[in-house]
Write an enzyme that holds these catalytic residues in place. Structure first.
Site, PDB file in Angstrom:
ATOM      1  N   HIS A 130      10.117  28.158 -53.056  1.00 27.17           N
ATOM      2  CA  HIS A 130      10.987  26.982 -52.923  1.00 27.17           C
ATOM      3  C   HIS A 130      10.797  26.078 -54.140  1.00 27.17           C
ATOM      4  O   HIS A 130      11.746  25.586 -54.725  1.00 27.17           O
ATOM      5  CB  HIS A 130      10.620  26.154 -51.681  1.00 27.17           C
ATOM      6  CG  HIS A 130      10.717  26.882 -50.382  1.00 27.17           C
ATOM      7  ND1 HIS A 130       9.889  26.620 -49.324  1.00 27.17           N
ATOM      8  CD2 HIS A 130      11.558  27.873 -49.963  1.00 27.17           C
ATOM      9  CE1 HIS A 130      10.210  27.394 -48.306  1.00 27.17           C
ATOM     10  NE2 HIS A 130      11.217  28.173 -48.665  1.00 27.17           N
ATOM     11  N   ARG A 148      19.771  36.786 -43.850  1.00 26.16           N
ATOM     12  CA  ARG A 148      19.457  35.396 -43.492  1.00 26.16           C
ATOM     13  C   ARG A 148      20.610  34.646 -42.818  1.00 26.16           C
ATOM     14  O   ARG A 148      20.437  33.556 -42.309  1.00 26.16           O
ATOM     15  CB  ARG A 148      18.960  34.627 -44.717  1.00 26.16           C
ATOM     16  CG  ARG A 148      18.501  33.196 -44.411  1.00 26.16           C
ATOM     17  CD  ARG A 148      17.448  32.735 -45.354  1.00 26.16           C
ATOM     18  NE  ARG A 148      17.213  31.308 -45.341  1.00 26.16           N
ATOM     19  CZ  ARG A 148      17.854  30.432 -46.103  1.00 26.16           C
ATOM     20  NH1 ARG A 148      18.818  30.839 -46.921  1.00 26.16           N
ATOM     21  NH2 ARG A 148      17.534  29.158 -46.072  1.00 26.16           N
ATOM     22  N   ALA A 172      11.076  35.671 -51.640  1.00 34.59           N
ATOM     23  CA  ALA A 172      11.870  35.344 -50.442  1.00 34.59           C
ATOM     24  C   ALA A 172      12.204  33.855 -50.428  1.00 34.59           C
ATOM     25  O   ALA A 172      13.326  33.457 -50.109  1.00 34.59           O
ATOM     26  CB  ALA A 172      11.106  35.734 -49.178  1.00 34.59           C
ATOM     27  N   CYS A 202       7.318  36.201 -48.910  1.00 41.20           N
ATOM     28  CA  CYS A 202       6.724  36.050 -50.239  1.00 41.20           C
ATOM     29  C   CYS A 202       7.460  34.992 -51.065  1.00 41.20           C
ATOM     30  O   CYS A 202       8.457  34.421 -50.645  1.00 41.20           O
ATOM     31  CB  CYS A 202       6.761  37.396 -50.954  1.00 41.20           C
ATOM     32  SG  CYS A 202       8.440  37.940 -51.334  1.00 41.20           S
TER      33      CYS A 202
END
Ligand code: CFN
Ligand code: HCA
Length: 527
Positions: A182, A84, A53, A50
């Site tokens: 991002h 991660r 994330a 999502c």
């Protein structure tokens, strides 16, 4: 029916209509246009994540000296805590909060009466206990729904405590994947942090963008760059920090490893500070060598060029024999590679150099330019090369195949014209490969049965589904417990891990369903 049709044929007509645009083949050497960065089909088992994330998990997460408070219910924090593998180290001057998990742990009463009070309290507590120079707040889905003003809380806290506090409205539901996150992270970092430092310029200085130090990749890349003589101002964001990032604007050049997650910052730095950027790929020997030579060409200094060649020769010499030994054990194998937004392309050449062919590939959330590549080219110029009118090829599907040849690009670059280019998946993937965008679990299982790759590279969500069918999986997100895979030494780690995975005798003991059952199944009604 070919493999593509066999898989798509099993869908209902509505799903078929959607997925046929995302599952494509290369015909007569030309890829068909692929649909990308569109909504996943509700209910389908997509591998995507999502917006939260992409923002908090991917871009902000590795900033080690920042206390990152997740404003939302505890699950959003807990299930993303430490998964991660973006590694980090502290030093004498940089604090490291990476091991912690900060959350406002919203409850039902906060949803009903608002959560701002709780957020203010969390910030106060973080300041008192950790005394950070910077706090970031990331909101998850319910915050956007109830309308807490995290930006006002951040501004008030910044005044109150005299530290940097930045809020990110990255609710999970925004956009269609991690990709929107991002963008939100990049905008916030550029607006609030980059350019606020006052460090002095140093010679041969670079920023490394889109490198997140998964399994230590950034450390290996940094080792080689420093050996040549570059000064790394900041890494965005692997083992990165608020302290470094403030000064990113003073670097001479930006190197972009993962374009998908950070092209926004590269372009904003170019617009605001005139910093050029260069697409690099530090995965696989050919990519590393080309990237190092491109960086040296940018600085155009004979000493740096000579040092670059000496370092390449030395590093290559050290790993040559081992790499060719692994190659003898891998030659002729086939692989499926399916990662988020740029690694699929980045790993193809490393696999090729080990004799492994990629027969199935794709991305979770890439955009069309990650498949097609992009060139920003001057179209028209007046006599003295001013007033250049340029086009972004990505925006015009009809033009994406009219790219200039590498020779023509060099000519244009030599003439001092603004050429920014990078290649996408089409540039390197085998012409026989099956390409799928926003791959789902049904397609994973079906294509495995039909294409039977020797190894499957993807993530945790499908790793064990794949291994149950007798095919080894390596995670290209987290590298399982291994790494680094980037750089010269990383290539050896990768070759070793893949050799062990493919050649382990355990796979012969797993009875894949398609080995005992027919792979062709009739659809409903026996058609
Ligand atoms: S480290 Fe990167 S390289 S940042 Fe991106 S697009 Fe993800 S977290 Mo997973 S491994 Fe993956 Fe890329 Fe760039 Fe990682 S391929 S999906 S959002 N990604
Ligand atoms: C993310 C992070 C992820 C997930 C990896 C996986 C990562 O997308 O939220 O599915 O195995 O690399 O950690 O991509």
């Amino acid at each position: 029916m070919n493999s593509r049709e066999k898989v798509l044929d099993k869908y209902s007509s509505k799903i078929y209509k959607n997925r046929k645009e995302h599952v494509i083949e290369i015909e007569n050497g030309e890829p068909n246009i692929i649909a990308a960065d569109t909504r996943a089909i509700p209910g389908i088992l997509t591998n995507r994540g999502c917006c939260y994330a992409g923002c908090k998990g991917v871009v902000l997460g590795p900033l080690k000296d920042v206390v990152q408070i997740v404003h939302g219910p505890i699950g959003c924090s807990y299930y993303t805590w430490g998964t991660r593998r973006h590694k980090s180290k502290h030093d004498e001057t940089t604090k490291n909060f990476s091991e912690y998990c900060f959350s406002t742990d919203m409850q039902e009463t906060d949803i009903v009466f608002g959560g701002e009070k709780k957020l203010k309290k969390a910030i106060k507590e973080a300041v008192e206990i950790f005394n950070p120079a910077c706090i970031m707040i990331a909101s998850t889905c319910p915050v956007g729904l109830i309308g807490d003003d995290i930006h006002a809380v951040a501004a008030e806290a910044e005044e109150l405590y005299g530290i940097k506090v930045v809020a990110f409205s990255c609710e999970g539901y925004k956009g269609v994947s991690q990709s929107g996150g991002h963008h939100i992270a990049n905008n916030g970092l550029m607006k609030n942090i980059i350019g606020t430092g006052d460090a002095d310029h140093v010679k041969y200085s670079i920023n490394l963008l889109g490198e997140y130090n998964i399994g230590g990749d950034g450390w290996e890349i940094g080792r080689v760059l420093k050996r040549i003589g570059y000064n790394i101002v900041s890494v965005m964001t692997g083992d990165g920090s608020y302290a470094e990032m403030k000064n990113a604007h003073i670097a001479d050049l930006n190197l972009v490893q993962c374009h998908r997650s950070i092209n926004y910052i590269a372009e904003m730095l170019k617009t605001k500070y005139g910093t050029e950027w260069l697409k690099v790929n530090f995965i696989g020997l050919e990519g590393i060598k080309q990237s190092l030579r491109d960086v040296a060409a940018f600085f155009n200094d004979p000493d740096l060029t000579a040092k670059t060649e000496a370092v390449i020769a030395d590093e290559e010499d050290e790993i040559k024999v081992t790499m060719s030994e692994f190659k003898t054990k891998l030659e002729g194998k086939t692989a499926a590679v399916y990662v988020g937004g740029s690694r699929t392309h980045h790993y193809i050449n490393l696999l090729k150099s080990l004799g492994v062919e990629v027969v199935l590939g794709g991305y979770e959330f890439a955009h069309r330019d990650d498949y097609e590549g992009r060139q920003i080219l001057p179209l028209k110029m007046d006599a003295d090369s001013k007033n250049i009118e340029s086009i972004t090829v990505e925006k015009d599907p009809a033009k994406f195949r009219t790219f200039h040849t590498p020779e023509r690009i060099q000519e244009l670059k030599d003439a001092g014209l603004p050429i920014e280019s990078y290649e996408g998946l089409w540039a390197d993937i085998s012409p026989d490969a099956m390409i799928t965008d926003d791959f789902n679990h049904f397609e994973t299982e079906e294509f495995i049965k039909l294409l039977k790759p020797d190894i499957f590279f993807s993530g945790i969500k499908d790793k064990y589904v794949v291994q149950r069918s007798g095919i080894p999986s390596r995670q290209l997100h987290s590298y399982d417990y291994s790494g680094p895979y980037a750089g010269f030494k990383g290539a050896v780690n990768f070759a070793r891990d893949v050799t062990l995975a493919v050649n382990t005798p355990a796979w012969e003991l797993v009875q894949a369903p398609w080995k005992t059952e027919p792979t062709l199944e009739g659809s409903i009604g026996g058609m």
